[in-house]
Scaffold this motif. Sequence first.
Motif, PDB file in Angstrom:
ATOM      1  N   ARG A 166       0.517  -2.939  -8.319  1.00  0.00           N
ATOM      2  CA  ARG A 166       0.036  -4.300  -8.565  1.00  0.00           C
ATOM      3  C   ARG A 166       1.066  -5.151  -9.319  1.00  0.00           C
ATOM      4  N   SER A 167       2.035  -4.526  -9.927  1.00  0.00           N
ATOM      5  CA  SER A 167       3.036  -5.290 -10.680  1.00  0.00           C
ATOM      6  C   SER A 167       4.036  -6.007  -9.776  1.00  0.00           C
ATOM      7  N   VAL A 168       4.026  -5.702  -8.480  1.00  0.00           N
ATOM      8  CA  VAL A 168       4.978  -6.315  -7.550  1.00  0.00           C
ATOM      9  C   VAL A 168       4.538  -7.743  -7.237  1.00  0.00           C
ATOM     10  N   GLU A 169       5.370  -8.693  -7.559  1.00  0.00           N
ATOM     11  CA  GLU A 169       5.003 -10.101  -7.489  1.00  0.00           C
ATOM     12  C   GLU A 169       4.740 -10.589  -6.071  1.00  0.00           C
ATOM     13  N   THR A 170       5.432 -10.028  -5.094  1.00  0.00           N
ATOM     14  CA  THR A 170       5.326 -10.526  -3.723  1.00  0.00           C
ATOM     15  C   THR A 170       4.059 -10.071  -3.005  1.00  0.00           C
ATOM     16  N   ALA A 171       3.276  -9.210  -3.611  1.00  0.00           N
ATOM     17  CA  ALA A 171       2.038  -8.719  -2.991  1.00  0.00           C
ATOM     18  C   ALA A 171       0.830  -9.206  -3.782  1.00  0.00           C
ATOM     19  N   ARG A 172      -0.091  -9.828  -3.078  1.00  0.00           N
ATOM     20  CA  ARG A 172      -1.299 -10.309  -3.753  1.00  0.00           C
ATOM     21  C   ARG A 172      -2.331  -9.194  -3.939  1.00  0.00           C
ATOM     22  N   VAL A 173      -2.255  -8.169  -3.097  1.00  0.00           N
ATOM     23  CA  VAL A 173      -3.197  -7.047  -3.179  1.00  0.00           C
ATOM     24  C   VAL A 173      -2.423  -5.740  -3.149  1.00  0.00           C
ATOM     25  N   ALA A 174      -2.798  -4.825  -4.018  1.00  0.00           N
ATOM     26  CA  ALA A 174      -2.228  -3.474  -4.024  1.00  0.00           C
ATOM     27  C   ALA A 174      -3.303  -2.494  -3.574  1.00  0.00           C
ATOM     28  N   MET A 175      -2.878  -1.464  -2.851  1.00  0.00           N
ATOM     29  CA  MET A 175      -3.822  -0.468  -2.346  1.00  0.00           C
ATOM     30  C   MET A 175      -3.186   0.909  -2.421  1.00  0.00           C
ATOM     31  N   ILE A 176      -3.960   1.866  -2.886  1.00  0.00           N
ATOM     32  CA  ILE A 176      -3.551   3.262  -2.812  1.00  0.00           C
ATOM     33  C   ILE A 176      -4.670   4.048  -2.159  1.00  0.00           C
ATOM     34  N   TRP A 205     -10.433   9.535   2.986  1.00  0.00           N
ATOM     35  CA  TRP A 205      -9.550   8.703   2.175  1.00  0.00           C
ATOM     36  C   TRP A 205     -10.370   7.964   1.120  1.00  0.00           C
ATOM     37  N   LYS A 206      -9.995   8.124  -0.121  1.00  0.00           N
ATOM     38  CA  LYS A 206     -10.581   7.344  -1.206  1.00  0.00           C
ATOM     39  C   LYS A 206      -9.611   6.222  -1.518  1.00  0.00           C
ATOM     40  N   VAL A 207     -10.054   4.987  -1.320  1.00  0.00           N
ATOM     41  CA  VAL A 207      -9.169   3.828  -1.367  1.00  0.00           C
ATOM     42  C   VAL A 207      -9.462   2.975  -2.598  1.00  0.00           C
ATOM     43  N   SER A 208      -8.418   2.639  -3.342  1.00  0.00           N
ATOM     44  CA  SER A 208      -8.524   1.721  -4.475  1.00  0.00           C
ATOM     45  C   SER A 208      -7.770   0.444  -4.139  1.00  0.00           C
ATOM     46  N   LEU A 209      -8.365  -0.695  -4.486  1.00  0.00           N
ATOM     47  CA  LEU A 209      -7.768  -2.004  -4.261  1.00  0.00           C
ATOM     48  C   LEU A 209      -7.664  -2.750  -5.582  1.00  0.00           C
ATOM     49  N   ARG A 210      -6.551  -3.445  -5.785  1.00  0.00           N
ATOM     50  CA  ARG A 210      -6.370  -4.283  -6.968  1.00  0.00           C
ATOM     51  C   ARG A 210      -5.788  -5.623  -6.530  1.00  0.00           C
ATOM     52  N   SER A 211      -6.263  -6.685  -7.143  1.00  0.00           N
ATOM     53  CA  SER A 211      -5.801  -8.026  -6.827  1.00  0.00           C
ATOM     54  C   SER A 211      -5.001  -8.603  -7.983  1.00  0.00           C
ATOM     55  N   ARG A 212      -3.994  -9.407  -7.648  1.00  0.00           N
ATOM     56  CA  ARG A 212      -3.237 -10.113  -8.672  1.00  0.00           C
ATOM     57  C   ARG A 212      -3.935 -11.391  -9.108  1.00  0.00           C
ATOM     58  N   GLY A 213      -5.072 -11.732  -8.463  1.00  0.00           N
ATOM     59  CA  GLY A 213      -5.848 -12.856  -8.961  1.00  0.00           C
ATOM     60  C   GLY A 213      -6.405 -13.805  -7.927  1.00  0.00           C
ATOM     61  N   ASP A 214      -5.737 -13.973  -6.776  1.00  0.00           N
ATOM     62  CA  ASP A 214      -6.212 -14.985  -5.834  1.00  0.00           C
ATOM     63  C   ASP A 214      -6.902 -14.408  -4.606  1.00  0.00           C
ATOM     64  N   VAL A 215      -7.100 -13.106  -4.557  1.00  0.00           N
ATOM     65  CA  VAL A 215      -7.866 -12.475  -3.488  1.00  0.00           C
ATOM     66  C   VAL A 215      -9.007 -11.679  -4.113  1.00  0.00           C
ATOM     67  N   TRP A 230       0.826  -1.208   0.000  1.00  0.00           N
ATOM     68  CA  TRP A 230       0.000   0.000   0.000  1.00  0.00           C
ATOM     69  C   TRP A 230       0.859   1.256   0.000  1.00  0.00           C
ATOM     70  N   THR A 231       0.229   2.339  -0.415  1.00  0.00           N
ATOM     71  CA  THR A 231       0.840   3.651  -0.331  1.00  0.00           C
ATOM     72  C   THR A 231      -0.265   4.691  -0.217  1.00  0.00           C
ATOM     73  N   ALA A 232       0.130   5.933  -0.009  1.00  0.00           N
ATOM     74  CA  ALA A 232      -0.842   7.005   0.198  1.00  0.00           C
ATOM     75  C   ALA A 232      -0.458   8.240  -0.605  1.00  0.00           C
TER      76      ALA A 232
END
Length: 349
Positions: free
Chosen positions: A262-272, A281-291, A236-238
Amino acid sequence: MTISASAWQAAVDALSRADDVALACHVDPDGDAIGSMLALQRVLNGRGARTIASWGTPHADAGHELAVPPQYAFLPGLETLVMPVQFPATPELMVAFDTGAPERLGSLRAAGEAAGTLIVIDHHASGQSFGDIRLVDGSVAATAVLVDELISRLGGELDRDTAICLYTALVTDTGRFQYASTTPAVLELAARLISLDIDHAAIGRQVWSTHSFGYLKLLARVLDRATLEPEASLLWTALTQEDLERFGVAWQETEGLIEVLRSVETARVAMIAKRQSDGVWKVSLRSRGDVDVGRVARDLGGGGHAFLAGLVSDGDITELVARVAAAIVTRTALTRSTRDVTAPGRTPQ
């Protein structure tokens, strides 16, 4: 879910009878929202209807600015848009695009609630049930798919400018056709749109590869703040209003930042998390596929799709991150438990 034949016909009848149609998409619109709205507006104008199109500000008292995201500045028809303050307060017929809940209309929510008839065209499975005529199907890749079908049912034909709008909508919500929602039918639609002499390569460059110099500085700042929460496999980042002002970047230009995370392989979920001027806070979530981040977001009062979702939150960023991480852990555990119970050779309890 599947849209019934009666819903399609009700929408066709309402739009065919109308002399005036008001169109609105969600606040802080993305390519699918803007492109879908402009495409249908163009077709309706060609059929002789008078149209007015806009999108609202996040709050009714947030001003009257209509800020077009710079990566979509090439879209045909932007010059026809009006400021939200010019949008009719009580439209006879209104169409809402890519809007899973009435609050996503922002300052135009009241117009939607006061409309004689409200048609909702959307592909968010987690959306609320609102509107008089609902063309909503969570199984399709983009709202553009539904708009294309509606145009066909109206007997309309796609010209080059309409195809540009629909292709932009389609390619952005499928992540350049990388998301799991990209089906053979999606690619067939893309091929049909490209056949209308659109420059799809130029669209791709404009949407993903055109940024201001300040954006690069902002990206460095955002990535420097990136933090990995190992237990939840959450990166995550802000981003704050002060960051934007320092580097001269508009909120609209930050839409693609999360894809870098989301391109970082070691993280299954990315958040900004983007802190708005009102402190929310407006939060966006992205999954690499398994969450399933759509479920995670719904657990926290938001919504979205399995691979991209969002929510809003007040308060401290540390507490917000902790809540999101806990929701991911809980949701992941539930998913694994379900898989274990229903695995071959096991009898569900």
